[in-house]
Design a protein around this motif. Structure first.
Motif, PDB file in Angstrom:
ATOM      1  N   GLU A   1       0.830  -1.213   0.000  1.00 45.43           N
ATOM      2  CA  GLU A   1       0.000   0.000   0.000  1.00 45.43           C
ATOM      3  C   GLU A   1       0.863   1.261   0.000  1.00 45.43           C
ATOM      4  OE1 GLU A   1      -2.485  -0.443   3.448  1.00 45.43           O
ATOM      5  OE2 GLU A   1      -3.503  -2.196   2.616  1.00 45.43           O
ATOM      6  N   CYS A   2       1.922   1.229   0.784  1.00 45.03           N
ATOM      7  CA  CYS A   2       2.842   2.372   0.816  1.00 45.03           C
ATOM      8  C   CYS A   2       3.518   2.551  -0.543  1.00 45.03           C
ATOM      9  CB  CYS A   2       3.888   2.199   1.908  1.00 45.03           C
ATOM     10  SG  CYS A   2       3.245   2.296   3.588  1.00 45.03           S
ATOM     11  N   HIS A   3       3.877   1.436  -1.171  1.00 43.64           N
ATOM     12  CA  HIS A   3       4.498   1.499  -2.496  1.00 43.64           C
ATOM     13  C   HIS A   3       3.547   2.143  -3.508  1.00 43.64           C
ATOM     14  CE1 HIS A   3       5.663  -0.594  -6.409  1.00 43.64           C
ATOM     15  NE2 HIS A   3       6.596   0.298  -6.191  1.00 43.64           N
ATOM     16  N   GLU A   4       2.292   1.751  -3.464  1.00 40.71           N
ATOM     17  CA  GLU A   4       1.309   2.345  -4.371  1.00 40.71           C
ATOM     18  C   GLU A   4       1.175   3.844  -4.133  1.00 40.71           C
ATOM     19  OE1 GLU A   4      -2.378   0.175  -4.115  1.00 40.71           O
ATOM     20  OE2 GLU A   4      -1.392  -1.704  -4.664  1.00 40.71           O
ATOM     21  N   ALA A   5       1.165   4.261  -2.874  1.00 36.78           N
ATOM     22  CA  ALA A   5       1.072   5.682  -2.562  1.00 36.78           C
ATOM     23  C   ALA A   5       2.310   6.428  -3.065  1.00 36.78           C
ATOM     24  CB  ALA A   5       0.895   5.885  -1.059  1.00 36.78           C
ATOM     25  N   LEU A   6       3.474   5.820  -2.904  1.00 36.53           N
ATOM     26  CA  LEU A   6       4.703   6.436  -3.410  1.00 36.53           C
ATOM     27  C   LEU A   6       4.660   6.593  -4.927  1.00 36.53           C
ATOM     28  CD1 LEU A   6       7.478   4.726  -1.269  1.00 36.53           C
ATOM     29  CD2 LEU A   6       6.980   7.175  -1.351  1.00 36.53           C
ATOM     30  N   GLN A   7       4.110   5.598  -5.622  1.00 33.39           N
ATOM     31  CA  GLN A   7       4.010   5.683  -7.075  1.00 33.39           C
ATOM     32  C   GLN A   7       3.216   6.914  -7.503  1.00 33.39           C
ATOM     33  OE1 GLN A   7       2.966   2.108  -9.302  1.00 33.39           O
ATOM     34  NE2 GLN A   7       3.634   0.886  -7.554  1.00 33.39           N
ATOM     35  N   GLN A   8       2.169   7.211  -6.756  1.00 25.89           N
ATOM     36  CA  GLN A   8       1.343   8.380  -7.071  1.00 25.89           C
ATOM     37  C   GLN A   8       2.120   9.684  -6.863  1.00 25.89           C
ATOM     38  OE1 GLN A   8      -1.753   8.127  -8.452  1.00 25.89           O
ATOM     39  NE2 GLN A   8      -1.228   5.954  -8.460  1.00 25.89           N
ATOM     40  N   LEU A   9       3.052   9.664  -5.925  1.00 23.07           N
ATOM     41  CA  LEU A   9       3.803  10.882  -5.598  1.00 23.07           C
ATOM     42  C   LEU A   9       5.036  11.084  -6.470  1.00 23.07           C
ATOM     43  CD1 LEU A   9       3.664  10.633  -1.704  1.00 23.07           C
ATOM     44  CD2 LEU A   9       2.426  12.274  -3.140  1.00 23.07           C
ATOM     45  N   VAL A  10       5.761   9.980  -6.759  1.00 18.45           N
ATOM     46  CA  VAL A  10       7.057  10.139  -7.431  1.00 18.45           C
ATOM     47  C   VAL A  10       7.206   9.313  -8.705  1.00 18.45           C
ATOM     48  CG1 VAL A  10       8.225  10.748  -5.282  1.00 18.45           C
ATOM     49  CG2 VAL A  10       8.154   8.359  -5.997  1.00 18.45           C
ATOM     50  N   GLY A  11       6.203   8.529  -9.072  1.00 16.22           N
ATOM     51  CA  GLY A  11       6.286   7.691 -10.261  1.00 16.22           C
ATOM     52  C   GLY A  11       6.783   6.292  -9.915  1.00 16.22           C
ATOM     53  N   LYS A  12       6.556   5.369 -10.853  1.00 18.63           N
ATOM     54  CA  LYS A  12       6.845   3.951 -10.601  1.00 18.63           C
ATOM     55  C   LYS A  12       8.325   3.669 -10.369  1.00 18.63           C
ATOM     56  CE  LYS A  12       2.903   1.934 -12.965  1.00 18.63           C
ATOM     57  NZ  LYS A  12       2.466   0.993 -14.012  1.00 18.63           N
ATOM     58  N   ALA A  13       9.179   4.196 -11.230  1.00 25.66           N
ATOM     59  CA  ALA A  13      10.606   3.882 -11.134  1.00 25.66           C
ATOM     60  C   ALA A  13      11.199   4.400  -9.827  1.00 25.66           C
ATOM     61  CB  ALA A  13      11.361   4.459 -12.325  1.00 25.66           C
ATOM     62  N   GLU A  14      10.900   5.625  -9.481  1.00 25.02           N
ATOM     63  CA  GLU A  14      11.440   6.203  -8.249  1.00 25.02           C
ATOM     64  C   GLU A  14      10.836   5.521  -7.023  1.00 25.02           C
ATOM     65  OE1 GLU A  14      13.949   8.509  -5.962  1.00 25.02           O
ATOM     66  OE2 GLU A  14      13.963   8.152  -8.119  1.00 25.02           O
ATOM     67  N   ALA A  15       9.567   5.155  -7.108  1.00 25.41           N
ATOM     68  CA  ALA A  15       8.901   4.503  -5.970  1.00 25.41           C
ATOM     69  C   ALA A  15       9.575   3.191  -5.614  1.00 25.41           C
ATOM     70  CB  ALA A  15       7.424   4.276  -6.279  1.00 25.41           C
ATOM     71  N   ILE A  16       9.907   2.376  -6.604  1.00 20.87           N
ATOM     72  CA  ILE A  16      10.539   1.094  -6.291  1.00 20.87           C
ATOM     73  C   ILE A  16      11.935   1.309  -5.711  1.00 20.87           C
ATOM     74  CG2 ILE A  16      11.515   0.567  -8.566  1.00 20.87           C
ATOM     75  CD1 ILE A  16       9.878  -1.902  -6.106  1.00 20.87           C
ATOM     76  N   LYS A  17      12.644   2.328  -6.198  1.00 21.11           N
ATOM     77  CA  LYS A  17      13.955   2.651  -5.621  1.00 21.11           C
ATOM     78  C   LYS A  17      13.814   3.025  -4.147  1.00 21.11           C
ATOM     79  CE  LYS A  17      15.964   4.453  -9.890  1.00 21.11           C
ATOM     80  NZ  LYS A  17      16.451   5.676 -10.548  1.00 21.11           N
ATOM     81  N   LEU A  18      12.796   3.812  -3.840  1.00 20.03           N
ATOM     82  CA  LEU A  18      12.574   4.235  -2.455  1.00 20.03           C
ATOM     83  C   LEU A  18      12.189   3.057  -1.562  1.00 20.03           C
ATOM     84  CD1 LEU A  18      10.696   7.596  -3.087  1.00 20.03           C
ATOM     85  CD2 LEU A  18      13.037   7.314  -2.241  1.00 20.03           C
ATOM     86  N   VAL A  19      11.369   2.157  -2.080  1.00 21.69           N
ATOM     87  CA  VAL A  19      10.975   0.981  -1.302  1.00 21.69           C
ATOM     88  C   VAL A  19      12.204   0.124  -0.998  1.00 21.69           C
ATOM     89  CG1 VAL A  19       9.678  -1.190  -1.363  1.00 21.69           C
ATOM     90  CG2 VAL A  19       8.590   0.933  -2.095  1.00 21.69           C
ATOM     91  N   VAL A  20      13.033  -0.103  -1.998  1.00 19.73           N
ATOM     92  CA  VAL A  20      14.244  -0.902  -1.794  1.00 19.73           C
ATOM     93  C   VAL A  20      15.156  -0.226  -0.775  1.00 19.73           C
ATOM     94  CG1 VAL A  20      16.362  -1.745  -2.914  1.00 19.73           C
ATOM     95  CG2 VAL A  20      14.147  -2.059  -4.027  1.00 19.73           C
ATOM     96  N   THR A  21      15.311   1.077  -0.873  1.00 17.53           N
ATOM     97  CA  THR A  21      16.133   1.825   0.083  1.00 17.53           C
ATOM     98  C   THR A  21      15.597   1.661   1.496  1.00 17.53           C
ATOM     99  OG1 THR A  21      16.805   3.442  -1.586  1.00 17.53           O
ATOM    100  CG2 THR A  21      16.957   4.131   0.718  1.00 17.53           C
ATOM    101  N   ALA A  22      14.287   1.822   1.660  1.00 19.18           N
ATOM    102  CA  ALA A  22      13.676   1.695   2.986  1.00 19.18           C
ATOM    103  C   ALA A  22      13.828   0.286   3.539  1.00 19.18           C
ATOM    104  CB  ALA A  22      12.198   2.090   2.926  1.00 19.18           C
ATOM    105  N   MET A  23      13.647  -0.715   2.696  1.00 15.86           N
ATOM    106  CA  MET A  23      13.765  -2.101   3.151  1.00 15.86           C
ATOM    107  C   MET A  23      15.215  -2.449   3.499  1.00 15.86           C
ATOM    108  SD  MET A  23      10.932  -3.879   0.673  1.00 15.86           S
ATOM    109  CE  MET A  23      10.991  -5.506   1.396  1.00 15.86           C
TER     110      MET A  23
END
Length: 92
Positions: A48-70
């Motif tokens: 759910e957080c990943h989906e929200a990030l996608q809305q804010l920064v786009g798909k490519a940046e969102a997955i980078k942020l998720v990986v960084t956080a994890m």
């Protein structure tokens, strides 16, 4: 812009917390279905957080942020576990 940065930071923190909780649940005392349900709920929340990030920064940046956080969460868990083990060995 400031609101988006704050929301991104909040979502990354939430992902980190959810991942840490799932890691601890995986290595904790819980067993069977209860453990599976707990970890599954954490994974769903990360999604759910990943989906929200996608809305804010786009798909490519969102997955980078998720990986960084994890990755940060995994490091935090390892540091905490190491410190706990050191404390246990000092007591023994």
């Amino acid at each position: 812009m400031q609101t988006n940065q704050s929301e991104v930071a909040r979502l990354m923190q939430q992902i980190t917390l959810e991942y840490e909780a799932a890691e601890r649940g995986l290595n904790g005392l819980a067993q069977g279905t209860a453990m599976h349900s707990f970890i599954n709920a954490k994974q769903e929340r990360i999604g759910e957080c990943h989906e929200a990030l996608q809305q804010l920064v786009g798909k490519a940046e969102a997955i980078k942020l998720v990986v960084t956080a994890m990755n940060q969460a995994q490091t935090d868990v390892q540091i905490t576990t190491s410190a706990q083990l050191e404390g246990y060995h000092e007591q023994a």
